[in-house]
Design an enzyme around this catalytic site. Structure first.
Site, PDB file in Angstrom:
ATOM      1  N   ASP A  51      -9.325   2.585   7.634  1.00 44.20           N
ATOM      2  CA  ASP A  51     -11.404   2.935   6.618  1.00 44.20           C
ATOM      3  C   ASP A  51     -10.251   2.852   5.360  1.00 44.20           C
ATOM      4  OD1 ASP A  51     -11.929   2.578   8.633  1.00 44.20           O
ATOM      5  OD2 ASP A  51     -13.601   4.412   8.424  1.00 44.20           O
ATOM      6  N   HIS A 101     -17.029  -2.116   4.440  1.00 40.53           N
ATOM      7  CA  HIS A 101     -16.865  -0.886   4.661  1.00 40.53           C
ATOM      8  C   HIS A 101     -17.956   0.071   2.961  1.00 40.53           C
ATOM      9  CE1 HIS A 101     -16.353   3.281   5.753  1.00 40.53           C
ATOM     10  NE2 HIS A 101     -15.025   3.781   5.110  1.00 40.53           N
ATOM     11  N   HIS A 105     -18.009   2.902  -2.079  1.00 45.93           N
ATOM     12  CA  HIS A 105     -17.835   3.645  -0.688  1.00 45.93           C
ATOM     13  C   HIS A 105     -18.703   5.678  -1.406  1.00 45.93           C
ATOM     14  CE1 HIS A 105     -15.990   7.042   1.957  1.00 45.93           C
ATOM     15  NE2 HIS A 105     -15.232   5.655   2.934  1.00 45.93           N
ATOM     16  N   HIS A 194      -6.624   5.694   8.223  1.00 44.64           N
ATOM     17  CA  HIS A 194      -7.230   5.234   7.440  1.00 44.64           C
ATOM     18  C   HIS A 194      -6.222   5.098   6.107  1.00 44.64           C
ATOM     19  CE1 HIS A 194     -10.379   7.963   8.213  1.00 44.64           C
ATOM     20  NE2 HIS A 194     -11.363   7.513   7.251  1.00 44.64           N
TER      21      HIS A 194
HETATM   22 ZN    ZN Z   1     -14.886   5.841   4.627  1.00 41.88          ZN
END
Ligand code: ZN
Length: 237
Positions: A51, A101, A105, A194
């Site tokens: 991510d 995503h 964010h 991540h």
């Molecule tokens: Zn995230």
């Protein structure tokens, strides 16, 4: 039943606070729209997901995955794709899946349905224009879902994806991350790591890289193989 009616009915049964906490952040919650947190439990397949990228640090991860010939799924933020377009393209060119995503964010709770849709649509447009790939999967920032997400997912043809286990790789040392992921890996598991730190430039992802180097051989030895999230959700028979 609409979201509001469903939620007030359920809140009456479970108690408002606990229920809302589950509805918004629970990995198995489908209250704000369809979502999955694992794939087929009968196949020894796992999905690695990354991510918050792409970032200037993503190429090092692509190198690790290529060396192990492991496909993965990258949940990208639109604003990072605009900052690192060629890195976004190399993720897709390497055969990995691109997921949405959001654009910047944000936490989606207490935001309007229009705000939520715009965040998702802008990321979708940016990823498509930049890489040629059209994401089919959406992972909510911080796993936080809210009113309006269901309609936005529908409009953009996105399926919600949470995770079976999250690595805490942004704050834990690699051996601890690897131990956690290995111990929770089970058939159809979706592992969350991540390759970015939200919108940070050139983030330090050493712990992520080292954890990935540790878990791939360990999990292969336990009989697992790796697939993208779409492959895990719709296995070819
Ligand atoms: Zn995230």
């Amino acid at each position: 039943m609409g979201d509001v009616a469903l939620i007030s009915a359920a809140a009456g049964i479970f108690g408002a606070t606990g229920f809302m906490e589950y509805a918004v952040r629970g990995r198995s919650s489908r209250v704000f729209g369809p979502s999955v947190y694992r794939g087929d439990r009968t196949r020894p397949a796992l999905a690695l997901t990354f991510d918050d990228g792409p970032s200037e640090s993503t190429p090092a991860l692509l190198e690790v995955l290529a060396r192990h010939t492991v496909p993965a799924t990258f949940f990208m933020c639109g604003s990072n794709v605009r900052r690192c377009p060629s890195i976004a393209r190399s993720v897709v060119a390497a055969g990995h899946e691109a997921g949405n995503h959001s654009d910047s964010h944000p936490r989606m709770d207490f935001r309007s349905p229009e705000f939520i849709y715009r965040e998702m649509a802008l990321a979708q447009e940016t990823i498509h224009q930049t890489t040629g790939a059209i994401p089919k999967l959406f992972r909510a920032p911080y796993g936080v879902r809210w009113f309006g997400l269901r309609a936005a997912q529908q409009r953009l043809h996105l399926n919600g994806v949470m995770w079976t286990v999250i690595g805490h790789d942004w704050k834990w040392p690699a051996p601890r991350v690897a131990r956690l992921l290995i111990s929770y890996a089970a058939n159809g598991g979706i592992l969350c790591l991540h390759d970015g730190r939200t919108l940070e430039r050139a983030p330090d992802i050493r712990a992520t890289l080292d954890a990935v180097e540790m878990i791939i051989p360990a999990l292969k030895e336990r009989g697992f193989h790796f697939e993208t999230v779409s492959q895990i959700l719709c296995p070819k028979t």
